[in-house]
Design a protein around this motif. Structure first.
Motif, mmCIF file in Angstrom:
data_model
loop_
_atom_site.group_PDB
_atom_site.id
_atom_site.type_symbol
_atom_site.label_atom_id
_atom_site.label_comp_id
_atom_site.label_asym_id
_atom_site.label_seq_id
_atom_site.Cartn_x
_atom_site.Cartn_y
_atom_site.Cartn_z
ATOM 1 N N ALA A 76 9.629 8.314 2.928
ATOM 2 C CA ALA A 76 8.178 8.158 2.790
ATOM 3 C C ALA A 76 7.803 6.708 2.529
ATOM 4 N N LEU A 77 8.474 6.080 1.591
ATOM 5 C CA LEU A 77 8.110 4.709 1.214
ATOM 6 C C LEU A 77 8.462 3.710 2.308
ATOM 7 N N GLN A 78 9.689 3.737 2.778
ATOM 8 C CA GLN A 78 10.095 2.740 3.766
ATOM 9 C C GLN A 78 9.344 2.901 5.080
ATOM 10 N N SER A 79 9.197 4.134 5.530
ATOM 11 C CA SER A 79 8.517 4.367 6.801
ATOM 12 C C SER A 79 7.048 3.957 6.734
ATOM 13 N N MET A 80 6.343 4.418 5.701
ATOM 14 C CA MET A 80 4.909 4.153 5.634
ATOM 15 C C MET A 80 4.602 2.701 5.314
ATOM 16 N N LEU A 81 5.408 2.059 4.496
ATOM 17 C CA LEU A 81 5.124 0.662 4.157
ATOM 18 C C LEU A 81 5.328 -0.253 5.366
ATOM 19 N N PHE A 87 -2.009 -4.034 7.380
ATOM 20 C CA PHE A 87 -3.332 -3.701 6.848
ATOM 21 C C PHE A 87 -3.505 -4.052 5.371
ATOM 22 N N GLY A 88 -2.446 -4.475 4.732
ATOM 23 C CA GLY A 88 -2.532 -4.837 3.321
ATOM 24 C C GLY A 88 -1.147 -4.957 2.721
ATOM 25 N N LYS A 89 -1.061 -5.583 1.547
ATOM 26 C CA LYS A 89 0.253 -5.863 0.954
ATOM 27 C C LYS A 89 0.390 -5.335 -0.479
ATOM 28 N N VAL A 140 -2.623 -0.451 0.054
ATOM 29 C CA VAL A 140 -2.292 0.410 1.190
ATOM 30 C C VAL A 140 -1.430 1.606 0.793
ATOM 31 N N PHE A 141 -0.913 1.599 -0.428
ATOM 32 C CA PHE A 141 0.027 2.655 -0.808
ATOM 33 C C PHE A 141 -0.062 2.901 -2.311
ATOM 34 N N LYS A 169 -7.530 4.138 4.067
ATOM 35 C CA LYS A 169 -6.300 3.551 4.617
ATOM 36 C C LYS A 169 -5.123 3.651 3.643
ATOM 37 N N VAL A 170 -5.360 4.128 2.418
ATOM 38 C CA VAL A 170 -4.301 4.217 1.414
ATOM 39 C C VAL A 170 -3.486 5.487 1.623
ATOM 40 N N HIS A 171 -2.169 5.349 1.616
ATOM 41 C CA HIS A 171 -1.251 6.484 1.680
ATOM 42 C C HIS A 171 -0.866 6.863 0.254
ATOM 43 N N PHE A 172 -0.993 8.152 -0.075
ATOM 44 C CA PHE A 172 -0.666 8.620 -1.422
ATOM 45 C C PHE A 172 0.580 9.498 -1.371
ATOM 46 N N HIS A 173 1.634 9.024 -2.045
ATOM 47 C CA HIS A 173 2.890 9.768 -2.108
ATOM 48 C C HIS A 173 3.101 10.325 -3.504
#
Length: 375
Positions: A76-81, A87-89, A140-141, A169-173
């Motif tokens: 999840a983290l490596q793929s989505m980041l 789009f952001g850091k 972004v995450f 645009k934020v991914h929530f894990h």
């Protein structure tokens, strides 16, 4: 040995072991094979997938089977980041995360990301007000574990989801490894969520990553394209079938088990509250009690209890051999002495009142044995 280390791993249900053995004997075939036996195995795989999605009330999600929650978190983290980088850091996370989150985020700093930590309240939950102040157009995450593995604090997942609705645009894990069957949490609205079978009385070697939008995930390792081309490698069908059985059994008895463990939790706390050199961390999920023997080392207490036939742990099993102070207890502003003297007592479905009575007796004996060492 009386087992009080269920946050590290749990004993499999007999029914889950039976499912594992039956599947190993009758459906040992590769689910990717196109012959009839392979197709039969593939049907069993999809039946398990559907059952787990239904039990978790995540019918609008996909489920990628993995070997563990650690692998799920990494995917999840490596793929989505990698996908989000243009789009952001900025990444936001809690101060309470497992090493399989923290260590990935530390690595991502090398790739240009900035990691910011959400403050922790006195009760051990993320500070939602602070989260709001951290949100901006560069985020972004966001990743927050559902239930903390050190003190059992239950995080306000739906409240976080509501905050993030204004930031599409934020991914929530969510790392839900410790939460299954132990806290009633609605995960709908999270983008990804990880679980591990051996934390809820399944067998080791099976985990899962729930995904709201499968098209957004890319593999972090490459192979034959198994599991939607997200996690290649021959699937562990026996462990997955056993995971589905364990999840059904866990959720069917969760309410009764949690009420019993809540009573045990209160009983343990009451038994040690008047011991002057003992500090007990805040209570939330019923299955964990974190106790500190101030002035002693947690390892000494663990060994002393082990000699009395009681199995507990210091911090998380994945980090217990690391010579660092625990991040969760630091986030709660505990002193070094409290952190160094902490032990984690974690109960499970088979914990009995007699077990608890023997634990309390042993804790008091160790307290007297340590004597002048304690402060």
């Amino acid at each position: 040995m009386i087992y009080f280390d269920n946050a590290a791993t749990t004993a499999p249900f007999k029914e889950a072991l039976q499912t594992y053995m039956m599947t190993s004997e009758r459906y040992f075939y590769n689910t990717a094979s196109i012959h009839q036996s392979g197709k039969d195995a593939a049907r069993l795989l999809e039946a398990a997938r559907g059952q787990i999605l239904d039990l978790m009330d995540l019918k609008n999600y996909d489920l990628v089977f993995t070997s563990s929650a650690t692998e799920s978190n990494n995917i999840a983290l490596q793929s989505m980041l990698r996908r989000k980088k243009p789009f952001g850091k900025t990444i936001l996370t809690s101060e309470l995360e497992h090493p399989s989150i923290v260590n990935v985020l530390e690595e991502m700093k090398q790739d240009g990301f900035t990691v910011k930590y959400i403050k922790t309240t006195e009760s051990g939950t993320v500070d939602l007000s602070h989260l709001r102040t951290l949100m901006d157009s560069d985020v972004v995450f966001v990743t927050v574990m559902a239930v903390n593995n050190i003190i059992g604090s239950v995080q306000p997942i739906q409240d976080i989801i509501l905050i993030l609705q204004d930031y599409p645009k934020v991914h929530f894990h969510v790392d839900a490894t410790q939460a299954i069957g132990k806290a009633d949490i609605d995960y709908n609205g999270a983008d990804t969520m990880s679980i591990s079978a051996h934390k809820f009385n399944g067998v080791k070697g099976a985990g899962g990553l729930f995904v709201r939008d499968l098209a957004t995930l890319k593999p972090v390792q490459y192979g034959g394209g198994h599991e939607y081309n997200v996690r290649s490698g021959t699937v562990n069908l026996p462990a997955i079938a056993a995971m589905a059985k364990a999840l059904r059994l866990t959720l069917s008895e969760a309410r009764l088990v949690n009420q019993r463990l809540k009573d045990y939790n209160l009983k343990i706390r009451a038994a040690v509250k008047d011991l002057k050199a003992v500090y007990v961390q805040p209570k939330d999920a019923p299955y964990i009690v974190n106790v500190s023997f101030i002035g002693a080392k947690g390892e000494v207490v663990v060994n002393a209890l082990s000699k009395r036939g009681i199995a507990v742990s210091t911090t998380s099993a994945c980090a217990s051999k690391l010579a660092t102070l625990n991040e969760t207890l630091l986030a709660l502003h505990n002193s070094d002495e409290v952190i160094e003297g902490s032990i984690r007592i974690s109960m499970g479905r088979t914990t009995s009142e007699e077990d608890v009575e023997q634990l309390i007796t042993a804790l008091k004996e160790v307290y007297e044995e340590l004597g002048d060492v304690l402060k």
